[in-house]
Design an enzyme around this catalytic site. Structure first.
Site, short mmCIF file in Angstrom:
data_model
loop_
_atom_site.label_atom_id
_atom_site.label_comp_id
_atom_site.label_asym_id
_atom_site.label_seq_id
_atom_site.Cartn_x
_atom_site.Cartn_y
_atom_site.Cartn_z
CG HIS A 142 74.04 0.44 -124.08
ND1 HIS A 142 72.83 -0.02 -123.65
CD2 HIS A 142 74.86 -0.64 -124.08
CE1 HIS A 142 72.91 -1.33 -123.41
NE2 HIS A 142 74.14 -1.72 -123.66
CG ASP A 183 69.63 1.67 -123.47
OD1 ASP A 183 69.11 0.55 -123.31
OD2 ASP A 183 70.85 1.86 -123.58
CB CYS A 213 93.10 1.67 -132.48
SG CYS A 213 91.79 0.51 -132.88
CD GLN A 266 86.67 -2.02 -133.07
OE1 GLN A 266 87.35 -2.24 -132.09
NE2 GLN A 266 85.45 -2.51 -133.21
CD1 TRP A 282 74.23 -4.74 -131.71
CD2 TRP A 282 74.90 -6.76 -132.40
NE1 TRP A 282 73.52 -5.06 -132.84
CE2 TRP A 282 73.92 -6.30 -133.29
CE3 TRP A 282 75.47 -8.02 -132.64
CZ2 TRP A 282 73.48 -7.03 -134.40
CZ3 TRP A 282 75.04 -8.75 -133.75
CH2 TRP A 282 74.06 -8.26 -134.61
CD GLU A 341 82.25 -0.49 -134.63
OE1 GLU A 341 83.42 -0.81 -134.35
OE2 GLU A 341 81.59 0.30 -133.93
C1 UDX Z 1 79.19 -3.24 -124.38
C2 UDX Z 1 79.07 -4.78 -124.22
O1 UDX Z 1 80.22 -5.32 -123.65
C3 UDX Z 1 78.71 -5.43 -125.51
O2 UDX Z 1 78.68 -6.83 -125.37
C4 UDX Z 1 77.34 -4.93 -125.90
O3 UDX Z 1 76.93 -5.58 -127.08
C5 UDX Z 1 77.42 -3.42 -126.08
O4 UDX Z 1 77.90 -2.81 -124.89
P1 UDX Z 1 81.72 -2.98 -125.45
O5 UDX Z 1 82.23 -4.05 -124.58
O6 UDX Z 1 82.39 -1.69 -125.36
O7 UDX Z 1 80.13 -2.79 -125.33
O8 UDX Z 1 81.90 -3.59 -126.94
P2 UDX Z 1 81.35 -3.15 -128.33
O9 UDX Z 1 79.87 -3.22 -128.38
O10 UDX Z 1 82.06 -3.97 -129.30
O11 UDX Z 1 81.77 -1.63 -128.50
C6 UDX Z 1 83.09 -1.20 -128.54
C7 UDX Z 1 83.15 0.09 -129.33
O12 UDX Z 1 84.39 0.71 -129.07
C8 UDX Z 1 83.07 -0.15 -130.83
O13 UDX Z 1 82.21 0.80 -131.41
C9 UDX Z 1 84.48 0.08 -131.31
O14 UDX Z 1 84.59 0.65 -132.59
C10 UDX Z 1 85.03 1.03 -130.28
N1 UDX Z 1 86.47 0.87 -130.12
C11 UDX Z 1 86.99 -0.22 -129.51
C12 UDX Z 1 87.31 1.86 -130.62
O15 UDX Z 1 86.85 2.84 -131.21
N2 UDX Z 1 88.64 1.71 -130.43
C13 UDX Z 1 89.20 0.67 -129.79
O16 UDX Z 1 90.43 0.65 -129.65
C14 UDX Z 1 88.34 -0.34 -129.31
#
Ligand code: UDX
Length: 455
Positions: A22, A113, A332, A334, A352, A357
Site C-alpha cells: 500500500h 488509504d 529482487c 522486480q 495488485w 507491473e
Molecule cells: C499486498 C497484497 O497481498 C496484495 O494482494 C494487494 O493487492 C496489495 O497489498 P503484496 O502481497 O506485497 O501486497 O503483493 P504486491 O501487491 O504484488 O506487491 C509486491 C511488491 O513487491 C511489488 O511492487 C513488487 O515489485 C515488489 N517486489 C516483490 C520486489 O520489489 N521484489 C521482490 O523480490 C518481490
C-alpha cells in the site's frame, strides 16, 4: 526538483496503510504529484519509518503513531490494530497537520488509504480536501462496495455473481474474504469499512488506468468522483519522460540486484520463468514443494524469490538438484527483472502491484492467487486481459507440479503463448500511453492538481 524546493502551490499529506503493497503505490503517486509542482509529505508510522532508514527518495517523510510503535502491523489482531490506529493515528496526524500549518506550506489535502477511513473524517473536520487512494483494482473495490451495501449475499452460493460493470464471476473469482466468508473477519471489516464515509470524499483515486478497467470505471464514475491515475510505476520503467525517475520506493527487504541481473544477462530472450509471491503470502509446505518440482519438471530456467521466512519450506537439496537451471534469491528488483528481455513468464500470486507491473512490462503470467484480492485479479488476467492463465488447484487447494509444468508451457510456447505475449505487449503499450503526457491518467492527475491549486 530537490526535497522542499518546490513552490507551495498546494501541499498533500499522504496517509497509507502501513504495509509495503500500500505504501509504494501511494509513494509513487506522490512522486508524480511532485513533478507537477505539488508539495507532498508521507505520514509514516514510527515502525515503518524505522524500516525506511535506507530510503533516500525525494518525498518528505514525517512520522505519526499507530499505537504499535515497536511491532507495527503484523496481520494478527487486525481489529485491535485498526481501532487503536484510528484513535492514536487521528490524534498524531492532527498534531502533524498543526505542526505543518506553521511552516511556509500548510497542508491542503489528505490523500488517505481507505483502509484508514478516519483520514477522511479528519480532513473534513479540518476543512481540507479529502482524496481516497485505492491501492487495489477498481473491480475489487467495486465488489467490496457491493458487499458493504449488502448487494452481494454472504455466504456466497454456488451460482454466478452478477455485479454491474463486471464480468460474471464464480465464487472462486471473488476476493477471499467473501469467497471463504468468515475467514478473516477483522480484514473483512477493514475492506468493507472503506465505504463507511466515502460519500464525503472529494476524489476517489484508483491505481489503474482507464482502458484496463474501462467498464467498471465508467460504471462507478456515473455516481462518484472516480479517477484512474495509474499505473503508479516509476516513469523510468514506463513513459521515461521524468528525469531520474527510477526510485523504487520503500522496500522492507534488500534486493539481490547484482546476482539477479548478472544471472539473467546470461539467459536467452524470453527463456526464464520469474516466480514471486510478493511481500506477505505464506505458502504451505506442500504447495512450495509442488511448485519447486513443477519448475524442475518444466526444464526451463527460473528465478525464484523465496523470502527468508519461507526458505525452510523448500525441498531439501533443491538448489543442488536444479543447479544452473535455477536461481533462488530472498528479494529482487522486480521491475528490473520484469523489464529484462530474458524473462518470458511470471508465476505470480497476483497482488495488485505485481499484476500491474507485469502488465506494464508486457510479461505474460501464470496466476497462483493466494488470498485477499488476488483471485479476482487472476480472473481478469486470464479472461479479460488474456495475458495469462490461472493454475488450477486440486481439491486440497494445492497446485500440483504437472499443472505448473503445463501452465508455464502454455504461456511460453505454441500458439496460446504467442497470443498471450501479443496481448501482454498491447497492455504494456496502453499502460505507457495512459501515464504519458496527455494520456488518460496524466490528464486525471492534471485535473486533480489544477482543482487543488485553484480551490
Ligand atoms: C499486498 C497484497 O497481498 C496484495 O494482494 C494487494 O493487492 C496489495 O497489498 P503484496 O502481497 O506485497 O501486497 O503483493 P504486491 O501487491 O504484488 O506487491 C509486491 C511488491 O513487491 C511489488 O511492487 C513488487 O515489485 C515488489 N517486489 C516483490 C520486489 O520489489 N521484489 C521482490 O523480490 C518481490
Amino acid at each position: 526538483m530537490e526535497k522542499g524546493e518546490e513552490d507551495c502551490k498546494a501541499h498533500c499529506l499522504i496517509l497509507p496503510f502501513p504495509i509495503q503493497g500500500h505504501i509504494n503505490p501511494m509513494l509513487q503517486f506522490a512522486r508524480r504529484l511532485r513533478h507537477k509542482g505539488i508539495k507532498v509529505t508521507l505520514a509514516a508510522t514510527k515502525h515503518v519509518f524505522k524500516s525506511m532508514q535506507e530510503y533516500s527518495g525525494s518525498v518528505s517523510v514525517e512520522t505519526i503513531s499507530d499505537g504499535f510503535d515497536e511491532t507495527g502491523f503484523n496481520g494478527e489482531s487486525a481489529d485491535e490494530y485498526s481501532s487503536r490506529f484510528r484513535q492514536v493515528g487521528t490524534q498524531t496526524l492532527e498534531e502533524l497537520i498543526q505542526k505543518l500549518k506553521s511552516s511556509c506550506c500548510p497542508v491542503d489535502c489528505i490523500i488517505y488509504d481507505p483502509f484508514l477511513p478516519w483520514g477522511l473524517d479528519l480532513a473534513k473536520k479540518l476543512g481540507l480536501v479529502g482524496a481516497a487512494f485505492f491501492t487495489q483494482s477498481c473491480a475489487v473495490d467495486h465488489i467490496y462496495y457491493h458487499a458493504y451495501k449488502g448487494d452481494v449475499k454472504l455466504p456466497l452460493s454456488d451460482s454466478e455473481i452478477l455485479i454491474p460493470g463486471l464480468p460474471p464471476l464464480k465464487p472462486s473469482d471473488m476476493p477471499s474474504f467473501l469467497y471463504v466468508h468468515g475467514s478473516y473477519p477483522p480484514l473483512f471489516d477493514i475492506v468493507v469499512s472503506q465505504f463507511q464515509n466515502i460519500e464525503k470524499a472529494d476524489w476517489l483515486l484508483f491505481n489503474t488506468f482507464h482502458k484496463l478497467e474501462e467498464e467498471v470505471i465508467d460504471w462507478m464514475a456515473k455516481s462518484s468522483p472516480v479517477k484512474a491515475i495509474g499505473p503508479t510505476i516509476p516513469s523510468m520503467y514506463l513513459d521515461k519522460r521524468l528525469e531520474d525517475d527510477r526510485e523504487y520506493g520503500l522496500s522492507f527487504y534488500k534486493p539481490m540486484t547484482g546476482v539477479c541481473m548478472e544471472w539473467l544477462d546470461k539467459r536467452e530472450s524470453e527463456s526464464v520463468i520469474y516466480v514471486s509471491f510478493g511481500s506477505m503470502a505464506q505458502l504451505r509446505m506442500e504447495e512450495m514443494e509442488e511448485l519447486a518440482w513443477g519448475l524442475k519438471m518444466s526444464n526451463k530456467y527460473f528465478l525464484w524469490v523465496v523470502r527468508s521466512s519461507e526458505e525452510s519450506k523448500l525441498p531439501k537439496d533443491f538448489a543442488k538438484e536444479t543447479g544452473e537451471k535455477g536461481l533462488i534469491v530472498s528479494w529482487c528488483p522486480q521491475l528490473d527483472v520484469l523489464a529484462h528481455k530474458s524473462v518470458g513468464c511470471f508465476i505470480t500470486h497476483c497482488g495488485w502491484n505485481s499484476t500491474l507491473e507485469a502488465l506494464s512490462s508486457g510479461v505474460p503470467m501464470v496466476a497462483m492467487p493466494q488470498w485477499t484480492d488476488q483471485s479476482t485479479n487472476a480472473k481478469y488476467v486470464m479472461d479479460v486481459w488474456k495475458t495469462g492463465i490461472r493454475a488450477q488447484s486440486d481439491k486440497n487447494g494445492i497446485v500440483r507440479r504437472e499443472t505448473i509444468d503445463r501452465c508455464t508451457r502454455q504461456v511460453m510456447e505454441g500458439e496460446t503463448g504467442e497470443e498471450m505475449r501479443k496481448n501482454a505487449t498491447k497492455w504494456k503499450e496502453l499502460a505507457r500511453e495512459a501515464v504519458d503526457e496527455g494520456g488518460s491518467s496524466d490528464r486525471n492527475i492534471d485535473e486533480f492538481v489544477s482543482k487543488l491549486v485553484h480551490s
